[in-house]
Design a protein around this motif. Structure first.
Motif, PDB file in Angstrom:
ATOM      1  N   TYR A  28       0.929  -1.355   0.025  1.00 53.25           N
ATOM      2  CA  TYR A  28       0.034   0.011  -0.204  1.00 53.25           C
ATOM      3  C   TYR A  28       0.918   1.174  -0.033  1.00 53.25           C
ATOM      4  CZ  TYR A  28      -3.459   3.419   1.107  1.00 53.25           C
ATOM      5  OH  TYR A  28      -4.333   4.556   1.144  1.00 53.25           O
ATOM      6  N   GLU A  29       0.813   2.189  -1.218  1.00 53.00           N
ATOM      7  CA  GLU A  29       1.690   3.233  -1.282  1.00 53.00           C
ATOM      8  C   GLU A  29       1.824   4.190  -0.022  1.00 53.00           C
ATOM      9  OE1 GLU A  29       2.599   6.578  -4.664  1.00 53.00           O
ATOM     10  OE2 GLU A  29       0.590   5.484  -4.653  1.00 53.00           O
ATOM     11  N   LYS A  30       0.722   4.518   0.617  1.00 52.27           N
ATOM     12  CA  LYS A  30       0.991   5.490   1.773  1.00 52.27           C
ATOM     13  C   LYS A  30       1.707   4.916   2.808  1.00 52.27           C
ATOM     14  CE  LYS A  30      -2.544   8.219   2.820  1.00 52.27           C
ATOM     15  NZ  LYS A  30      -1.929   9.743   2.243  1.00 52.27           N
ATOM     16  N   TYR A  31       1.426   3.638   3.082  1.00 48.37           N
ATOM     17  CA  TYR A  31       2.158   2.885   4.277  1.00 48.37           C
ATOM     18  C   TYR A  31       3.752   2.993   3.796  1.00 48.37           C
ATOM     19  CZ  TYR A  31       3.694  -0.435   7.644  1.00 48.37           C
ATOM     20  OH  TYR A  31       4.419  -1.230   8.595  1.00 48.37           O
ATOM     21  N   ALA A  32       3.870   2.374   2.433  1.00 49.93           N
ATOM     22  CA  ALA A  32       5.245   2.197   2.053  1.00 49.93           C
ATOM     23  C   ALA A  32       6.093   3.452   2.253  1.00 49.93           C
ATOM     24  CB  ALA A  32       5.309   1.503   0.472  1.00 49.93           C
TER      25      ALA A  32
ATOM     26  N   ASP B  31      15.044  -4.945  11.249  1.00 54.73           N
ATOM     27  CA  ASP B  31      14.031  -4.589   9.898  1.00 54.73           C
ATOM     28  C   ASP B  31      13.744  -5.668   9.455  1.00 54.73           C
ATOM     29  OD1 ASP B  31      12.926  -3.280   7.802  1.00 54.73           O
ATOM     30  OD2 ASP B  31      14.845  -2.816   7.034  1.00 54.73           O
ATOM     31  N   ASN B  32      12.434  -5.823   9.040  1.00 47.93           N
ATOM     32  CA  ASN B  32      12.105  -7.401   8.076  1.00 47.93           C
ATOM     33  C   ASN B  32      11.755  -6.683   6.554  1.00 47.93           C
ATOM     34  OD1 ASN B  32       9.451  -6.104   8.638  1.00 47.93           O
ATOM     35  ND2 ASN B  32       8.529  -8.018   9.496  1.00 47.93           N
ATOM     36  N   GLY B  33      11.727  -5.649   6.199  1.00 48.96           N
ATOM     37  CA  GLY B  33      11.263  -5.201   5.016  1.00 48.96           C
ATOM     38  C   GLY B  33      10.172  -4.412   4.884  1.00 48.96           C
ATOM     39  N   PHE B  34       9.099  -4.387   6.073  1.00 45.49           N
ATOM     40  CA  PHE B  34       8.071  -3.606   6.131  1.00 45.49           C
ATOM     41  C   PHE B  34       7.740  -3.116   7.394  1.00 45.49           C
ATOM     42  CE2 PHE B  34       6.681  -8.180   6.764  1.00 45.49           C
ATOM     43  CZ  PHE B  34       5.923  -8.147   7.742  1.00 45.49           C
ATOM     44  N   LEU B  35       8.574  -3.204   8.605  1.00 45.31           N
ATOM     45  CA  LEU B  35       8.330  -2.840   9.732  1.00 45.31           C
ATOM     46  C   LEU B  35       9.725  -2.488  10.532  1.00 45.31           C
ATOM     47  CD1 LEU B  35       6.292  -2.127  12.150  1.00 45.31           C
ATOM     48  CD2 LEU B  35       6.862  -4.603  13.083  1.00 45.31           C
ATOM     49  N   THR B  36       9.975  -1.525  10.900  1.00 48.08           N
ATOM     50  CA  THR B  36      11.110  -1.427  11.746  1.00 48.08           C
ATOM     51  C   THR B  36      11.055  -1.356  13.228  1.00 48.08           C
ATOM     52  OG1 THR B  36      11.057   0.905  11.646  1.00 48.08           O
ATOM     53  CG2 THR B  36      12.262  -0.216  10.026  1.00 48.08           C
ATOM     54  N   LEU B  37      11.798  -2.167  13.844  1.00 51.71           N
ATOM     55  CA  LEU B  37      12.042  -2.208  15.391  1.00 51.71           C
ATOM     56  C   LEU B  37      13.043  -1.294  15.952  1.00 51.71           C
ATOM     57  CD1 LEU B  37      11.011  -5.869  16.388  1.00 51.71           C
ATOM     58  CD2 LEU B  37       9.451  -3.775  16.407  1.00 51.71           C
ATOM     59  N   LYS B  38      12.805  -0.137  16.861  1.00 51.00           N
ATOM     60  CA  LYS B  38      13.625   0.683  17.238  1.00 51.00           C
ATOM     61  C   LYS B  38      13.630   0.430  18.983  1.00 51.00           C
ATOM     62  CE  LYS B  38      15.142   5.637  17.091  1.00 51.00           C
ATOM     63  NZ  LYS B  38      14.561   5.773  18.514  1.00 51.00           N
ATOM     64  N   GLU B  39      14.966   0.423  19.368  1.00 49.93           N
ATOM     65  CA  GLU B  39      14.773   0.543  21.140  1.00 49.93           C
ATOM     66  C   GLU B  39      14.674   2.029  21.378  1.00 49.93           C
ATOM     67  OE1 GLU B  39      17.551  -0.941  24.813  1.00 49.93           O
ATOM     68  OE2 GLU B  39      18.186  -1.092  22.948  1.00 49.93           O
ATOM     69  N   ASP B  40      13.540   2.205  22.297  1.00 53.52           N
ATOM     70  CA  ASP B  40      13.363   3.635  22.246  1.00 53.52           C
ATOM     71  C   ASP B  40      12.345   3.556  23.728  1.00 53.52           C
ATOM     72  OD1 ASP B  40      12.050   6.641  22.284  1.00 53.52           O
ATOM     73  OD2 ASP B  40      13.078   6.416  20.338  1.00 53.52           O
TER      74      ASP B  40
ATOM     75  N   ASP C 194       9.759   3.910   4.139  1.00 54.76           N
ATOM     76  CA  ASP C 194      10.965   4.514   3.351  1.00 54.76           C
ATOM     77  C   ASP C 194      11.378   5.583   4.023  1.00 54.76           C
ATOM     78  OD1 ASP C 194      10.755   2.264   1.665  1.00 54.76           O
ATOM     79  OD2 ASP C 194      10.116   3.510   0.161  1.00 54.76           O
ATOM     80  N   TYR C 195      10.461   6.614   4.272  1.00 55.43           N
ATOM     81  CA  TYR C 195      10.897   7.962   5.036  1.00 55.43           C
ATOM     82  C   TYR C 195      11.320   7.721   6.466  1.00 55.43           C
ATOM     83  CZ  TYR C 195      10.712  12.534   7.248  1.00 55.43           C
ATOM     84  OH  TYR C 195      10.961  13.611   7.703  1.00 55.43           O
ATOM     85  N   ASN C 196      10.595   7.080   7.290  1.00 45.72           N
ATOM     86  CA  ASN C 196      11.076   6.794   8.748  1.00 45.72           C
ATOM     87  C   ASN C 196      12.142   6.192   8.662  1.00 45.72           C
ATOM     88  OD1 ASN C 196       8.809   8.379   9.818  1.00 45.72           O
ATOM     89  ND2 ASN C 196       7.320   6.579   9.537  1.00 45.72           N
ATOM     90  N   LYS C 197      12.309   5.069   7.972  1.00 49.05           N
ATOM     91  CA  LYS C 197      13.608   4.311   8.046  1.00 49.05           C
ATOM     92  C   LYS C 197      14.716   4.913   7.788  1.00 49.05           C
ATOM     93  CE  LYS C 197      15.485   0.105   5.949  1.00 49.05           C
ATOM     94  NZ  LYS C 197      15.307  -1.339   4.986  1.00 49.05           N
ATOM     95  N   ALA C 198      14.676   5.833   6.641  1.00 44.20           N
ATOM     96  CA  ALA C 198      15.622   6.736   6.263  1.00 44.20           C
ATOM     97  C   ALA C 198      16.135   7.585   7.351  1.00 44.20           C
ATOM     98  CB  ALA C 198      15.303   7.471   4.949  1.00 44.20           C
TER      99      ALA C 198
END
Length: 353
Positions: A249-253, A272-281, A257-261
């Motif tokens: 889904y384009e809006k999610y993608a 990261d698994n290609g559609f969700l990032t996990l960040k320690e926070d 891309d933006y948040n990962k960058a």
């Protein structure tokens, strides 16, 4: 209006909504005013994504089905069992609704009317069509409601109380502007999950539902997980692989891309698994397409922390690790008596003098 009449009106709406599902829509015998409303609602469902790009067909049908299941006579009677509205003097209650997920403000709308008040609604521009359709259907079932339902595009005026939902910033404005009125002012909240490492595959798949439903835009979506020190995330990633299609889904993608960058440019360590990032926070509010995580060593200390920081949390998901926690996969299926921010809306509406 008699309480029974009001209940019947919403039961009729529930019956009407029960005809619609993502797989197929089927007309049922005996549904009130079907000839007038069935085709137009079917068309509205098809157009929802053109009104709000996040309101995909799947997400809108899920919201509609949830309300179809909620608006039964048994559910309404159970919800209202402990309230007495016989002494309510009808007031005009203003609603300022959010628009982050489909029909997110309908519970407030329902509550005001069921309590015997008149509702003045300012919808979000992101979700203004579905609730207006619901209102028109209710009016077709009970003409007395026509005098009790008003929508406005301007600022709220001539009201006796208000329920307003917004961000932490807009809440400050609401608190000042409505300081002389009885009010419920809702702010940003997030939901969390507590894992131990002993969860089943089914638990973790269901946790994916809590994370990805409505693309993570709701306050009941899990945006942070607490895991024990040394937790291995392999089982978690294997389980949520079932939700991989979200990246198509384009809006999610674009958000992914933006948040990962942004994270990578800031040299944050990511899983990261290609559609969700996990960040320690340590914070609760993660951006779309990301979930924060934090390690814990002592469950009792974590319980106390979550209790102390309860004003930031909407739901806690776990396998009975904490009082009033919600089962995996159930955050987006609240009962009528599961109030936002744990503020009893009907109690508030019953107290307006």
């Amino acid at each position: 209006m008699l309480q029974k009449t009001k209940i019947n009106s919403f039961v009729a709406l529930g019956d009407f909504l029960s005809q619609f599902s993502l797989d197929s829509n089927h007309r049922k015998q005996g549904v009130l005013n079907n000839d007038t409303f069935f085709d137009s609602f079917e068309a509205l469902l098809e157009l929802s994504q053109s009104h709000n790009g996040w309101f995909t067909k799947e997400q809108v049908y899920f919201a509609v089905n949830s309300w179809a299941e909620a608006l039964t006579e048994n559910n309404l009677n159970e919800w209202l069992l402990n309230y007495n509205f016989s002494k309510v003097t009808p007031k005009k209650v203003g609603l300022i609704l959010a628009g982050n997920i489909p029909l997110v403000g309908f519970h407030d709308f329902l509550s005001v009317l069921i309590a015997g008040h008149t509702v003045l609604v300012k919808t979000s521009s992101n979700d203004q069509h579905l609730i207006k359709f619901f209102a028109n259907y209710l009016i077709s079932v009970d003409k007395d409601l026509e005098e009790r339902i008003t929508f406005t595009d301007g600022k709220l005026e001539n009201f006796d109380a208000v329920i307003a939902t917004g961000s932490n910033n807009t809440a400050r404005y609401f608190e000042y502007y409505f300081k002389n009125k009885p009010s419920i002012i809702r702010k940003n909240r997030n939901s969390v999950a507590i894992l131990t490492g002993n969860e089943t595959q089914e638990d973790l798949v269901n946790l994916g539902e809590d994370i990805f439903r409505y693309f993570g835009l709701g306050c009941r979506n899990v945006s942070k997980i607490f895991v024990p020190k040394g937790y291995n995330f392999d089982s978690f990633f294997n389980a949520i692989f079932a939700y991989q299609d979200v990246i198509h889904y384009e809006k999610y993608a674009n958000n992914y891309d933006y948040n990962k960058a942004v994270f990578l440019m800031s040299n944050f360590k990511l899983l990261d698994n290609g559609f969700l990032t996990l960040k320690e926070d340590s914070s609760y509010s993660s951006p779309i397409s990301s979930v924060f995580y934090e390690f814990y060593e002592d469950l009792e200390i974590l319980r106390n922390r979550l209790k102390n920081e309860g004003d930031q949390i909407q739901c806690i998901v776990s396998n009975h690790l904490i009082d009033n926690s919600i089962a995996f996969g159930q955050t987006q299926k609240p009962k009528l008596w599961d109030y936002a921010d744990n503020v009893d809306t009907l109690k508030f509406l019953n107290s307006i003098l």
